[in-house]
Design a protein around this motif. Structure first.
Motif, mmCIF file in Angstrom:
data_model
loop_
_atom_site.group_PDB
_atom_site.id
_atom_site.type_symbol
_atom_site.label_atom_id
_atom_site.label_comp_id
_atom_site.label_asym_id
_atom_site.label_seq_id
_atom_site.Cartn_x
_atom_site.Cartn_y
_atom_site.Cartn_z
ATOM 1 N N LEU A 132 -15.409 1.480 -13.251
ATOM 2 C CA LEU A 132 -15.434 1.995 -11.879
ATOM 3 C C LEU A 132 -16.403 3.163 -11.737
ATOM 4 O O LEU A 132 -17.220 3.200 -10.812
ATOM 5 C CB LEU A 132 -14.022 2.417 -11.473
ATOM 6 N N THR A 133 -16.302 4.124 -12.644
ATOM 7 C CA THR A 133 -17.192 5.285 -12.546
ATOM 8 C C THR A 133 -18.641 4.889 -12.787
ATOM 9 O O THR A 133 -19.540 5.438 -12.152
ATOM 10 C CB THR A 133 -16.753 6.417 -13.501
ATOM 11 N N ALA A 134 -18.874 3.918 -13.676
ATOM 12 C CA ALA A 134 -20.240 3.423 -13.887
ATOM 13 C C ALA A 134 -20.752 2.753 -12.617
ATOM 14 O O ALA A 134 -21.889 2.978 -12.196
ATOM 15 C CB ALA A 134 -20.271 2.446 -15.061
ATOM 16 N N LEU B 27 -17.611 10.069 -6.793
ATOM 17 C CA LEU B 27 -18.397 10.038 -5.558
ATOM 18 C C LEU B 27 -18.683 11.437 -5.005
ATOM 19 O O LEU B 27 -19.763 11.693 -4.491
ATOM 20 C CB LEU B 27 -17.662 9.231 -4.488
ATOM 21 N N GLY B 28 -17.694 12.313 -5.073
ATOM 22 C CA GLY B 28 -17.807 13.584 -4.376
ATOM 23 C C GLY B 28 -18.153 14.792 -5.204
ATOM 24 O O GLY B 28 -18.493 15.842 -4.665
ATOM 25 N N LEU B 29 -18.064 14.674 -6.525
ATOM 26 C CA LEU B 29 -18.322 15.822 -7.386
ATOM 27 C C LEU B 29 -19.270 15.398 -8.508
ATOM 28 O O LEU B 29 -18.865 15.221 -9.650
ATOM 29 C CB LEU B 29 -17.009 16.362 -7.962
ATOM 30 N N SER B 30 -20.510 15.246 -8.155
ATOM 31 C CA SER B 30 -21.488 14.710 -9.106
ATOM 32 C C SER B 30 -21.710 15.608 -10.320
ATOM 33 O O SER B 30 -22.236 15.152 -11.332
ATOM 34 C CB SER B 30 -22.811 14.440 -8.403
ATOM 35 N N GLU B 31 -21.276 16.867 -10.242
ATOM 36 C CA GLU B 31 -21.470 17.761 -11.389
ATOM 37 C C GLU B 31 -20.494 17.463 -12.527
ATOM 38 O O GLU B 31 -20.698 17.890 -13.657
ATOM 39 C CB GLU B 31 -21.349 19.237 -10.974
ATOM 40 N N ARG C 3 -19.305 11.853 -16.168
ATOM 41 C CA ARG C 3 -18.504 10.631 -16.091
ATOM 42 C C ARG C 3 -17.497 10.559 -17.228
ATOM 43 O O ARG C 3 -16.354 10.157 -17.027
ATOM 44 C CB ARG C 3 -19.441 9.413 -16.106
ATOM 45 N N ALA C 4 -17.884 10.969 -18.434
ATOM 46 C CA ALA C 4 -16.970 10.934 -19.580
ATOM 47 C C ALA C 4 -15.748 11.826 -19.346
ATOM 48 O O ALA C 4 -14.633 11.483 -19.748
ATOM 49 C CB ALA C 4 -17.692 11.352 -20.856
ATOM 50 N N ARG D 83 -21.493 5.376 -9.880
ATOM 51 C CA ARG D 83 -22.646 6.223 -10.196
ATOM 52 C C ARG D 83 -23.907 5.417 -10.447
ATOM 53 O O ARG D 83 -24.931 5.963 -10.858
ATOM 54 C CB ARG D 83 -22.312 7.118 -11.382
ATOM 55 N N GLY D 84 -23.821 4.093 -10.221
ATOM 56 C CA GLY D 84 -25.000 3.234 -10.369
ATOM 57 C C GLY D 84 -25.432 3.018 -11.795
ATOM 58 O O GLY D 84 -26.605 2.782 -12.059
ATOM 59 N N GLU D 85 -24.483 3.069 -12.720
ATOM 60 C CA GLU D 85 -24.804 2.872 -14.149
ATOM 61 C C GLU D 85 -24.131 1.588 -14.622
ATOM 62 O O GLU D 85 -22.930 1.460 -14.563
ATOM 63 C CB GLU D 85 -24.237 4.036 -14.975
ATOM 64 N N GLY D 86 -24.867 0.645 -15.091
ATOM 65 C CA GLY D 86 -24.278 -0.564 -15.680
ATOM 66 C C GLY D 86 -23.731 -1.519 -14.653
ATOM 67 O O GLY D 86 -23.931 -1.386 -13.455
ATOM 68 N N ARG D 87 -22.993 -2.515 -15.150
ATOM 69 C CA ARG D 87 -22.469 -3.594 -14.313
ATOM 70 C C ARG D 87 -21.263 -3.185 -13.504
ATOM 71 O O ARG D 87 -21.037 -3.710 -12.436
ATOM 72 C CB ARG D 87 -22.113 -4.791 -15.199
#
Length: 168
Positions: free
Chosen positions: A155-157, A118-122, A125-126, A160-164
């Protein structure tokens, strides 16, 4: 998961150390009532374990590393400012486990992964997932790494609005 000798991990050792500091701080803070946590965190940051403490030298080294402490503080800040949102996302993602029933390490590793998402988009995700699994392997039980891997992936998906975004 990146190996300790992996050059990709060596580029940002302060981040790996910062994640460990943040995890240790979150686990430490769970022992205190909410009104005591600010003081407990002050004590944590100034703590230098005795030489005889297992892991004490490593912790002292990380606490003496300004970039590691700065990164840990950043992670803790996001985790505390967005605690309700993070905990709700973990519970929604981990269909089979309520937060209160999770192992302390697993719960706090997931909180850090969510906070970093949430706070460190840079941070890719991997990397967040790999680091969560590494922390779970190091500090959790023999079941922690697979559990954290499954939940952290979803959770990370989700965050970050990726997948289900559904996990274990």
């Amino acid at each position: 998961m990146a190996d300790v000798d992996d050059p990709r991990r060596q580029r940002h050792p302060h981040r790996a150390h910062g994640r460990e500091l943040a995890l240790l701080a979150l686990c430490h803070l769970e022992s205190y009532r909410p009104e005591e946590r600010a003081r407990a965190l002050e004590i944590f940051w100034s703590h230098a374990p005795a030489e005889r403490d297992e892991g004490g030298a490593e912790l002292r080294a990380w606490l003496a590393e300004p970039k590691a402490v700065e990164f840990a503080r950043k992670l803790l800040s996001v985790a505390s400012e967005r605690a309700a949102e993070i905990d709700a996302a973990i519970e929604a993602t981990s269909r089979s486990w309520r937060l209160a029933r999770m192992d302390r390490v697993d719960r706090n590793v997931l909180r850090l992964a969510a906070g970093e998402s949430l706070g460190l988009s840079e941070t890719p995700r991997a990397v967040i997932v790999a680091e969560a699994v590494r922390l779970a392997s190091r500090y959790g039980s023999e079941r922690s790494a697979p559990f954290v891997n499954g939940v952290a992936q979803a959770l990370t998906a989700r965050l970050r609005g990726e997948g289900r975004g559904e996990g274990s």
